[in-house]
Write an enzyme that holds these catalytic residues in place. Structure first.
Site, short mmCIF file in Angstrom:
data_model
loop_
_atom_site.label_atom_id
_atom_site.label_comp_id
_atom_site.label_asym_id
_atom_site.label_seq_id
_atom_site.Cartn_x
_atom_site.Cartn_y
_atom_site.Cartn_z
N ARG A 169 0.81 -1.20 -0.03
CA ARG A 169 -0.15 0.03 -0.07
C ARG A 169 0.97 1.07 0.02
O ARG A 169 0.49 2.12 -0.73
CB ARG A 169 -0.94 -0.16 1.04
CG ARG A 169 -1.54 1.50 1.48
CD ARG A 169 -2.73 1.37 2.56
NE ARG A 169 -3.08 2.64 2.88
CZ ARG A 169 -4.23 3.29 2.14
NH1 ARG A 169 -4.85 2.48 1.02
NH2 ARG A 169 -4.52 4.52 2.10
N CYS A 204 -2.21 -4.31 2.07
CA CYS A 204 -2.67 -3.91 3.50
C CYS A 204 -3.46 -5.07 4.11
O CYS A 204 -4.69 -5.13 3.47
CB CYS A 204 -3.80 -2.58 3.33
SG CYS A 204 -4.03 -1.92 5.04
#
Length: 253
Positions: free
Chosen positions: A93, A117
């Site tokens: 991310r 994530c």
């Protein structure tokens, strides 16, 4: 599910070295995209998978990276590519923090929607809101964020959302705003230690940022009379938010 089973009641002797923070190192690496010349040297860079993933993203964007131990040297050797590919960005991310410096420096960014994530979905709408406030045109096309700007301009913006401020979003806007003429004021900015370290690094390499330690506020000034971000400096990566303390003899509350 996996679990840690801890049996306490015993004092822990010895010492442990607290390494540099991953959350500070990643955006500081991305800041190398802003440089015209010179090399950015980062010290105490942790040896983690996320750091290696970010290095691959930056190399794809024309940054030469040399790592020796915990020291990393970054230098832009080509500014032709503005696309951070899905194959790399989807793994982590934090790769999205190349969005701000690409728009700020190269005036165009094509960055895959971030992935990697483990705590769930976290939208980047505040990142895009901030870049739009600076004058960038932003669109989502086939899983990519496409942002472009013929010219950025400083502005006042509010970066608060339903869950509060945005750490990476604040970092992205900071890195774009340092090359936007005029004054940018970021209200409800994230002020975590890693954001402050990014701001301090930007100041070291020529940006003018006020109140980067002040709660909920950043003021970025682009002074046309100052050669901004023309050369690199060295910086140490600080430790994580959790402070080291004597676990063998903790203080009683």
């Amino acid at each position: 599910m996996d679990a840690f089973i801890i049996e306490g009641g015993r004092p822990l002797p010895g010492s442990v070295e607290v390494r540099g923070a991953n959350t500070a190192a990643l955006p500081m690496m991305a800041a190398a995209l802003l440089l015209d010349d010179g090399k950015l040297v980062l010290r105490r860079v942790p040896n983690l998978a996320d750091i290696k993933s970010m290095a691959l993203v930056l190399q794809e964007l024309g940054v030469r990276i040399d790592r020796r131990g915990d020291e990393m040297t970054l230098q832009v050797v080509s500014d032709k590519n503005c696309c951070a590919s899905y194959e790399l960005v989807s793994k982590m991310r934090a790769s999205v923090c190349v969005l701000g410096p690409l728009v700020g420096k190269r005036r165009r960014a094509e960055v895959s929607m971030p992935g990697g994530c483990s705590i769930g979905d976290r939208p980047i709408d505040l990142h895009l809101k901030g870049l739009t406030a600076l004058g960038a045109s932003v669109a989502i096309d086939r899983g990519y964020v496409i942002a472009s700007a013929r010219r950025l301009q400083g502005n006042t913006m509010y970066l608060g959302g339903p869950n509060g401020s945005t750490v990476t979003g604040t970092e992205n806007v900071l890195m774009a705003a340092v090359l936007a003429p005029g004054t940018t004021i970021i209200e409800c900015a994230a002020c975590e230690p890693e954001v402050q370290e990014v701001a301090k690094l930007l100041v070291k390499i020529g940006a003018v940022i006020d109140a980067y330690a002040k709660k909920n506020g950043y003021t970025v000034v682009m002074d046309a009379s100052v050669p901004v971000l023309w050369a690199a400096e060295s910086a140490n990566i600080t430790t994580d938010v959790i402070k080291a303390y004597d676990v063998a003899h903790p203080k009683k509350p």
